[in-house]
Design an enzyme around this catalytic site. Structure first.
Site, PDB file in Angstrom:
ATOM      1  N   THR A   1       0.812  -1.218   0.000  1.00 40.74           N
ATOM      2  CA  THR A   1       0.000   0.000   0.000  1.00 40.74           C
ATOM      3  C   THR A   1       0.851   1.276   0.000  1.00 40.74           C
ATOM      4  O   THR A   1       1.898   1.320   0.643  1.00 40.74           O
ATOM      5  CB  THR A   1      -0.912   0.003   1.240  1.00 40.74           C
TER       6      THR A   1
ATOM      7  N   GLU B   1      -2.974 -13.677   0.382  1.00 40.62           N
ATOM      8  CA  GLU B   1      -3.415 -12.670   1.347  1.00 40.62           C
ATOM      9  C   GLU B   1      -4.932 -12.648   1.494  1.00 40.62           C
ATOM     10  O   GLU B   1      -5.459 -12.432   2.584  1.00 40.62           O
ATOM     11  CB  GLU B   1      -2.908 -11.279   0.944  1.00 40.62           C
TER      12      GLU B   1
HETATM   13  C1  LIG Z   1      -4.712  -2.737  10.226  1.00 37.42           C
HETATM   14  C2  LIG Z   1      -4.185  -2.618   8.830  1.00 37.42           C
HETATM   15  C3  LIG Z   1      -3.103  -3.373   8.443  1.00 37.42           C
HETATM   16  C4  LIG Z   1      -2.570  -3.254   7.151  1.00 37.42           C
HETATM   17  N1  LIG Z   1      -1.452  -3.955   6.831  1.00 37.42           N
HETATM   18  C5  LIG Z   1      -0.861  -3.755   5.616  1.00 37.42           C
HETATM   19  C6  LIG Z   1       0.382  -4.361   5.298  1.00 37.42           C
HETATM   20  O1  LIG Z   1       0.974  -5.090   6.116  1.00 37.42           O
HETATM   21  N2  LIG Z   1       0.924  -4.125   4.066  1.00 37.42           N
HETATM   22  C7  LIG Z   1       0.304  -3.323   3.139  1.00 37.42           C
HETATM   23  O2  LIG Z   1       0.853  -3.150   2.059  1.00 37.42           O
HETATM   24  N3  LIG Z   1      -0.874  -2.723   3.421  1.00 37.42           N
HETATM   25  C8  LIG Z   1      -1.477  -2.910   4.625  1.00 37.42           C
HETATM   26  N4  LIG Z   1      -2.672  -2.283   4.932  1.00 37.42           N
HETATM   27  C9  LIG Z   1      -3.302  -1.433   3.936  1.00 37.42           C
HETATM   28  C10 LIG Z   1      -4.537  -2.068   3.297  1.00 37.42           C
HETATM   29  O3  LIG Z   1      -4.137  -3.095   2.398  1.00 37.42           O
HETATM   30  C11 LIG Z   1      -5.353  -0.953   2.600  1.00 37.42           C
HETATM   31  O4  LIG Z   1      -5.882  -0.154   3.632  1.00 37.42           O
HETATM   32  C12 LIG Z   1      -6.448  -1.495   1.726  1.00 37.42           C
HETATM   33  O5  LIG Z   1      -5.908  -2.153   0.598  1.00 37.42           O
HETATM   34  C13 LIG Z   1      -7.403  -0.389   1.247  1.00 37.42           C
HETATM   35  O6  LIG Z   1      -6.678   0.653   0.676  1.00 37.42           O
HETATM   36  P1  LIG Z   1      -6.916   2.175   1.132  1.00 37.42           P
HETATM   37  O7  LIG Z   1      -6.854   2.215   2.620  1.00 37.42           O
HETATM   38  O8  LIG Z   1      -5.984   3.016   0.356  1.00 37.42           O
HETATM   39  O9  LIG Z   1      -8.419   2.495   0.748  1.00 37.42           O
HETATM   40  P2  LIG Z   1      -8.927   2.907  -0.703  1.00 37.42           P
HETATM   41  O10 LIG Z   1      -8.399   1.974  -1.716  1.00 37.42           O
HETATM   42  O11 LIG Z   1      -8.690   4.370  -0.896  1.00 37.42           O
HETATM   43  O12 LIG Z   1     -10.485   2.654  -0.552  1.00 37.42           O
HETATM   44  C14 LIG Z   1     -11.363   3.592   0.101  1.00 37.42           C
HETATM   45  C15 LIG Z   1     -12.763   3.014   0.061  1.00 37.42           C
HETATM   46  O13 LIG Z   1     -13.202   2.867  -1.302  1.00 37.42           O
HETATM   47  C16 LIG Z   1     -13.625   1.543  -1.558  1.00 37.42           C
HETATM   48  N5  LIG Z   1     -13.224   1.137  -2.918  1.00 37.42           N
HETATM   49  C17 LIG Z   1     -12.024   1.343  -3.528  1.00 37.42           C
HETATM   50  N6  LIG Z   1     -12.025   0.818  -4.766  1.00 37.42           N
HETATM   51  C18 LIG Z   1     -13.244   0.255  -4.952  1.00 37.42           C
HETATM   52  C19 LIG Z   1     -13.860  -0.470  -6.033  1.00 37.42           C
HETATM   53  N7  LIG Z   1     -13.197  -0.724  -7.189  1.00 37.42           N
HETATM   54  N8  LIG Z   1     -15.110  -0.918  -5.858  1.00 37.42           N
HETATM   55  C20 LIG Z   1     -15.799  -0.674  -4.708  1.00 37.42           C
HETATM   56  N9  LIG Z   1     -15.273   0.015  -3.657  1.00 37.42           N
HETATM   57  C21 LIG Z   1     -14.018   0.456  -3.769  1.00 37.42           C
HETATM   58  C22 LIG Z   1     -12.887   0.692  -0.503  1.00 37.42           C
HETATM   59  O14 LIG Z   1     -13.596  -0.508  -0.223  1.00 37.42           O
HETATM   60  C23 LIG Z   1     -12.854   1.621   0.692  1.00 37.42           C
HETATM   61  O15 LIG Z   1     -14.043   1.533   1.418  1.00 37.42           O
HETATM   62  C24 LIG Z   1      -3.208  -2.390   6.205  1.00 37.42           C
HETATM   63  C25 LIG Z   1      -4.346  -1.658   6.587  1.00 37.42           C
HETATM   64  C26 LIG Z   1      -4.832  -1.751   7.870  1.00 37.42           C
HETATM   65  C27 LIG Z   1      -6.058  -0.938   8.240  1.00 37.42           C
END
Ligand SMILES: Cc1cc2nc3c(=O)[nH]c(=O)nc-3n(C[C@H](O)[C@H](O)[C@H](O)COP(=O)(O)OP(=O)(O)OC[C@H]3O[C@@H](n4cnc5c(N)ncnc54)[C@H](O)[C@@H]3O)c2cc1C
Length: 409
Positions: A135, A257
């Site tokens: 991410t 994952e």
């Molecule tokens: C506790 C925790 C641990 C984590 N650990 C890791 C880790 O170890 N390594 C790592 O790389 N990342 C990690 N992450 C990051 C995690 O993978 C991302 O938070 C996740 O992929 C969502 O990305 P974002 O937060 O940027 O949300 P966004 O992608 O910006 O999404 C925002 C909202 O829009 C919705 N959305 C986005 N695209 C679509 C679509 N095409 N259709 C419908 N809805 C959509 C999402 O569901 C969400 O509700 C972690 C996150 C948390 C909270």
């Protein structure tokens, strides 16, 4: 798969062997079911020690081939092993090693023999700990939109960029990272995976203090971090799966994952909670109340559905059966039921169950951790929305042609 509830004589023998081994090898002073926020350095080191002891038997990554430090155990034995580790309030691995759990199966599919010999044994023997770095501030669900670059310069790739929400407390030896190797290339054809040693110059790790939870009980992650790369030179031979082939490699990583291998013996706290509700205090038990009893039944069914999906996925991947939507199905169910179960726990036992009162025995504080974890677990490894997108594509309602599941073996 045999769903027999009783162990066969051979399984009973293996269970007894694992139980006896644990009785002799659990490091003295190791605490079970620790909220990751409270896991101090000493407890962390005890878990690493247990990891090395398990690793020396091939039991840390029991499904991996013995040639690379795993145990090559039959599926029934891996289930028993996970089960017995969970019985003592721990998990496999007993510390946060998301990079290892996801990188190991991915390297097995996409790595060269040299990659497998270099990277897999230290992971499987518990000698190194690995984070997964996907991410970025502007790319979460849309993973293909990452911006961290790795540009070839002689015998190295020079990495620049930022990852967020990654890792855990107490550092890591490697980061398994997706990067852009062709900034001008077509989307999905410009990515690669690097195994990055975390001691290279130019890497800084900054904790994200407001996000301190996540990860399954027994091996949770604690704090999450931002990782900055500033002209970091990574040896070219640390690129796995081929330059600009990273999206295909990602299909394996993401399948792992998203739950394609299941997480066995996860969320034991639910079963311990039910047990607690059966126990009598001053002559009364929570389960005496018919309303609480009805909720406990629902809670038990929810927990069992998720557990059985995990078991099925573990078996499907372990025995190389055809797979489709099952990983995302398990993940979606786990995320949604976590919220539902945590609400039910509150209704059944009331807010007092969130305290660290001694009365809750081994559960003290863990229900509160479960509540927080259920909320933050909605995001890692793809959100519920994204799991639905994956399922729809796999069952053929999101795309004309059914999308295939990523290879796991
Ligand atoms: C506790 C925790 C641990 C984590 N650990 C890791 C880790 O170890 N390594 C790592 O790389 N990342 C990690 N992450 C990051 C995690 O993978 C991302 O938070 C996740 O992929 C969502 O990305 P974002 O937060 O940027 O949300 P966004 O992608 O910006 O999404 C925002 C909202 O829009 C919705 N959305 C986005 N695209 C679509 C679509 N095409 N259709 C419908 N809805 C959509 C999402 O569901 C969400 O509700 C972690 C996150 C948390 C909270």
């Amino acid at each position: 798969m045999d769903f027999a509830i009783e162990d066969s004589p051979e399984q009973r023998e293996f269970r007894a062997e694992v139980r006896s081994w644990l009785a002799h090898n659990l490091p003295a002073g190791i605490e079970h079911s620790v909220d990751p926020r409270d896991m101090n350095r000493e407890q962390y080191e005890l878990r690493r020690e247990l990891g090395r002891r398990l690793g020396s038997k091939g039991w840390l990554y029991p499904s991996m081939p013995t040639a690379y430090g795993g145990g090559d155990l039959a599926v029934e034995k891996t289930v028993i092993l996970h089960d017995e580790i969970a019985r003592v309030g721990l998990a496999l691995p007993p510390y946060y090693d998301a990079g290892g759990r996801m990188a190991a199966p991915t390297i097995l599919v996409w790595g060269t023999e040299e990659h497998k010999k270099r990277f897999l044994p230290p992971i499987c023997r518990g000698e190194v700990r690995t984070w997964q770095l996907l991410t970025e501030p502007s790319a979460g669900s849309d993973l293909a939109g990452i911006k961290t670059t790795a540009i070839r310069d002689g015998d190295a790739y020079v990495v620049n960029g930022q990852k967020v929400f990654v890792g855990s407390s107490h550092g890591a030896d490697y980061s398994w990272s997706i990067v852009v190797t062709d900034p001008k290339g077509e989307r999905h054809k410009n990515l690669s995976w690097l195994m990055i040693p975390m001691n290279l110059p130019g890497i800084s790790v900054v904790p994200m203090d407001l996000l301190a939870t996540g990860g399954e009980s027994g091996s949770g992650s604690g704090v999450k971090n931002s990782v900055f790369f500033d002209d970091v030179r990574v040896p070219a031979e640390y690129l796995v799966g081929g330059e600009n082939n990273g999206w295909r490699v990602a299909t394996t990583h993401l399948e792992a994952e998203h739950g394609g291998m299941g997480r066995l013996a996860d969320r034991r706290v639910i079963y311990e909670f039910i047990e607690l509700c059966r126990q009598r205090h001053d002559g009364a038990a929570i389960a005496d109340d018919p309303a609480a009893r009805a909720e406990l039944v629902e809670l038990y069914i929810e927990a069992e559905i998720t557990r059985l999906f995990a078991l099925r996925n573990h078996w499907l991947s372990h025995t190389s059966q055809p797979r489709s939507y099952e990983g995302a199905q398990y993940s979606l169910r786990r995320k949604l039921s976590g919220l539902d179960i945590s609400e039910k726990m509150l209704r059944i036992a009331g807010p007092r169950v969130l305290t660290k009162d001694e009365r809750w025995g081994p559960l003290k504080g863990m229900v509160e951790y479960f509540q927080r974890d259920a909320i933050t677990s909605l995001h890692p490894g793809a959100t519920t929305d994204i799991q639905r997108v994956i399922i729809s594509r796999r069952i053929g309602v999101g795309r004309a042609e059914r999308e295939k599941a990523g290879a796991l073996r």
